[in-house]
Scaffold this motif. Structure first.
Motif, PDB file in Angstrom:
ATOM      1  N   GLY A 174       9.258  13.091  -3.892  1.00  0.00           N
ATOM      2  CA  GLY A 174       9.316  12.121  -5.027  1.00  0.00           C
ATOM      3  C   GLY A 174       9.820  10.681  -4.987  1.00  0.00           C
ATOM      4  O   GLY A 174       9.154   9.938  -4.056  1.00  0.00           O
ATOM      5  N   ASP A 175      10.591  10.258  -5.518  1.00  0.00           N
ATOM      6  CA  ASP A 175      10.987   8.772  -5.407  1.00  0.00           C
ATOM      7  C   ASP A 175      11.794   8.220  -4.279  1.00  0.00           C
ATOM      8  O   ASP A 175      11.702   7.302  -3.782  1.00  0.00           O
ATOM      9  CB  ASP A 175      12.172   8.510  -6.922  1.00  0.00           C
ATOM     10  CG  ASP A 175      11.204   8.402  -7.978  1.00  0.00           C
ATOM     11  OD1 ASP A 175      10.041   8.224  -8.113  1.00  0.00           O
ATOM     12  OD2 ASP A 175      11.733   8.132  -9.196  1.00  0.00           O
ATOM     13  N   PHE A 248      -1.753  -2.935   0.334  1.00  0.00           N
ATOM     14  CA  PHE A 248      -1.782  -2.901  -1.125  1.00  0.00           C
ATOM     15  C   PHE A 248      -2.682  -1.829  -1.941  1.00  0.00           C
ATOM     16  O   PHE A 248      -2.137  -1.134  -2.926  1.00  0.00           O
ATOM     17  CB  PHE A 248      -1.827  -4.262  -1.852  1.00  0.00           C
ATOM     18  CG  PHE A 248      -0.835  -5.523  -1.546  1.00  0.00           C
ATOM     19  CD1 PHE A 248       0.453  -4.894  -1.224  1.00  0.00           C
ATOM     20  CD2 PHE A 248      -1.163  -6.579  -1.208  1.00  0.00           C
ATOM     21  CE1 PHE A 248       1.485  -5.821  -0.790  1.00  0.00           C
ATOM     22  CE2 PHE A 248      -0.213  -7.571  -1.216  1.00  0.00           C
ATOM     23  CZ  PHE A 248       1.315  -7.133  -1.002  1.00  0.00           C
ATOM     24  N   ALA A 249      -3.908  -1.900  -1.365  1.00  0.00           N
ATOM     25  CA  ALA A 249      -5.001  -0.920  -1.912  1.00  0.00           C
ATOM     26  C   ALA A 249      -4.443   0.463  -1.764  1.00  0.00           C
ATOM     27  O   ALA A 249      -4.536   1.609  -2.567  1.00  0.00           O
ATOM     28  CB  ALA A 249      -6.170  -0.955  -1.272  1.00  0.00           C
ATOM     29  N   LYS A 250      -3.825   0.884  -0.469  1.00  0.00           N
ATOM     30  CA  LYS A 250      -3.543   2.265  -0.186  1.00  0.00           C
ATOM     31  C   LYS A 250      -2.138   2.594  -0.975  1.00  0.00           C
ATOM     32  O   LYS A 250      -2.122   3.710  -1.509  1.00  0.00           O
ATOM     33  CB  LYS A 250      -3.152   2.419   1.219  1.00  0.00           C
ATOM     34  CG  LYS A 250      -4.441   2.340   2.192  1.00  0.00           C
ATOM     35  CD  LYS A 250      -5.389   3.577   2.016  1.00  0.00           C
ATOM     36  CE  LYS A 250      -6.517   3.206   2.961  1.00  0.00           C
ATOM     37  NZ  LYS A 250      -7.160   4.848   2.489  1.00  0.00           N
ATOM     38  N   THR A 253      -3.115   3.381  -4.565  1.00  0.00           N
ATOM     39  CA  THR A 253      -3.620   4.830  -4.871  1.00  0.00           C
ATOM     40  C   THR A 253      -2.390   5.732  -4.518  1.00  0.00           C
ATOM     41  O   THR A 253      -2.483   6.760  -5.445  1.00  0.00           O
ATOM     42  CB  THR A 253      -4.669   4.982  -3.414  1.00  0.00           C
ATOM     43  OG1 THR A 253      -5.632   4.123  -3.663  1.00  0.00           O
ATOM     44  CG2 THR A 253      -5.108   6.594  -3.614  1.00  0.00           C
ATOM     45  N   LEU A 254      -1.432   5.586  -3.888  1.00  0.00           N
ATOM     46  CA  LEU A 254      -0.536   6.383  -3.493  1.00  0.00           C
ATOM     47  C   LEU A 254       0.492   6.331  -4.686  1.00  0.00           C
ATOM     48  O   LEU A 254       0.848   7.634  -5.237  1.00  0.00           O
ATOM     49  CB  LEU A 254       0.408   5.927  -2.345  1.00  0.00           C
ATOM     50  CG  LEU A 254       1.643   6.945  -1.831  1.00  0.00           C
ATOM     51  CD1 LEU A 254       0.520   8.317  -1.213  1.00  0.00           C
ATOM     52  CD2 LEU A 254       2.189   6.197  -0.499  1.00  0.00           C
ATOM     53  N   TYR A 255       0.751   5.336  -5.248  1.00  0.00           N
ATOM     54  CA  TYR A 255       1.588   5.302  -6.633  1.00  0.00           C
ATOM     55  C   TYR A 255       1.028   5.296  -7.912  1.00  0.00           C
ATOM     56  O   TYR A 255       1.714   5.342  -8.824  1.00  0.00           O
ATOM     57  CB  TYR A 255       2.379   3.852  -6.521  1.00  0.00           C
ATOM     58  CG  TYR A 255       3.345   3.610  -5.171  1.00  0.00           C
ATOM     59  CD1 TYR A 255       4.022   4.681  -4.714  1.00  0.00           C
ATOM     60  CD2 TYR A 255       3.527   2.275  -5.047  1.00  0.00           C
ATOM     61  CE1 TYR A 255       4.934   4.556  -3.890  1.00  0.00           C
ATOM     62  CE2 TYR A 255       4.380   2.090  -3.698  1.00  0.00           C
ATOM     63  CZ  TYR A 255       5.202   3.227  -3.261  1.00  0.00           C
ATOM     64  OH  TYR A 255       5.965   3.072  -2.275  1.00  0.00           O
TER      65      TYR A 255
END
Length: 280
Positions: A174-175, A248-250, A253-255
């Motif tokens: 998680g975080d 940033f793009a990845k 998506t991840l976040y």
């Protein structure tokens, strides 16, 4: 486990040095001494996958899945060094790295948080993908152009594999994982402001050996990387922007949220840190 699927996909994409590199197309008139010297430096730099793998295995003792993936990553990265050395053996044997020059980049890296190291290498693979694309454009000799195009494709696949492990880390931790990735993301996205190429091979990794504790500092020409980037392949703001935008793009998506800048990412990191006590 991710390793089994990654093994299958990487096997399908794997190239063969004897069959897939067009050695017969070599044109000596299109290879300068300057270009050949940079091939030697990259061959030695790629050899540093050896100490990086030792670091990964040491710092991921509890993760057999990721450690198994290192068998693929290590093989392919050492193969990168080997194909560059083979190019020199065939066409510029006087520039082949010596065993001592290769061994010089094998030195111990200090222990580091596994999550931050994972993100660092994910960003490093994205950056190297773009570096090698520019190298392929800069070179004029057909065979080395094909080699750098091939290596660039490998680095992009490596970034994709690391991204899968990052996603798995968020599912599990998680975080804690989100914060670690954001911290390194801010650092790597700020490379343009530092004026220094931020890549795992150019970062300090052993306090006891400082300042000679980067892979680049162990090369025969420690200053070659910045010269290669700035003056030779001319990796400028446009190319650096491609690296940062991909990161940033990845992460977006991840976040599952839009990340358009280092400030966006840093704000999100502070939000994550701020909500930790409430979660506890």
């Amino acid at each position: 486990m991710l390793y089994t699927d990654l093994f299958t996909s990487f096997e399908k994409a794997r190239w063969e040095m004897a069959k897939d590199i067009p050695w017969h197309q070599f044109d000596a008139s299109r290879l300068s001494d300057e270009q050949a010297q940079t091939i030697k430096m990259n061959a030695i730099t790629e050899w540093s996958a050896l100490p990086a793998t030792e670091m990964f295995l040491r710092d991921n003792q509890e993760d057999s899945d990721f450690s198994a993936f290192m068998s693929i990553w290590f093989y392919e990265e050492q193969k990168h060094s080997l194909v560059l050395i083979e190019y020199l053996r065939r066409f510029r044997p006087e520039l082949m790295p010596t065993e001592a020059e290769l061994h010089a980049v094998r030195f111990p890296f200090d222990p580091a948080p596994a999550l931050e190291t994972l993100m660092l290498h994910f960003c490093g693979e994205i950056r190297l993908t773009q570096w090698y694309r520019r190298a392929a454009e800069w070179h004029t000799e057909p065979v080395i152009k094909r080699i750098y195009e091939t290596l660039s494709g490998d680095e992009a696949r490596h970034a994709g594999a690391y991204f899968k492990y990052m996603r798995r880390a968020i599912e599990r931790m998680g975080d804690e994982a989100r914060v670690a990735f954001a911290k390194i993301g801010v650092l790597m996205a700020s490379a343009a402001r530092t004026g220094k190429p931020l890549h795992p091979t150019n970062l300090h990794v052993n306090k006891g050996m400082f300042p000679a504790d980067t892979v680049q500092s162990k090369l025969p020409d420690p200053e070659w990387l910045e010269r290669w980037l700035d003056q030779q392949i001319q990796f400028g703001k446009l190319q650096e922007g491609k690296v940062i935008n991909t990161i940033f793009a990845k992460l977006s998506t991840l976040y599952d949220r839009t990340i358009d800048s280092a400030n966006d990412l840093n704000r999100f990191r502070k939000e994550l840190i701020g909500r930790r006590p409430a979660a506890a």
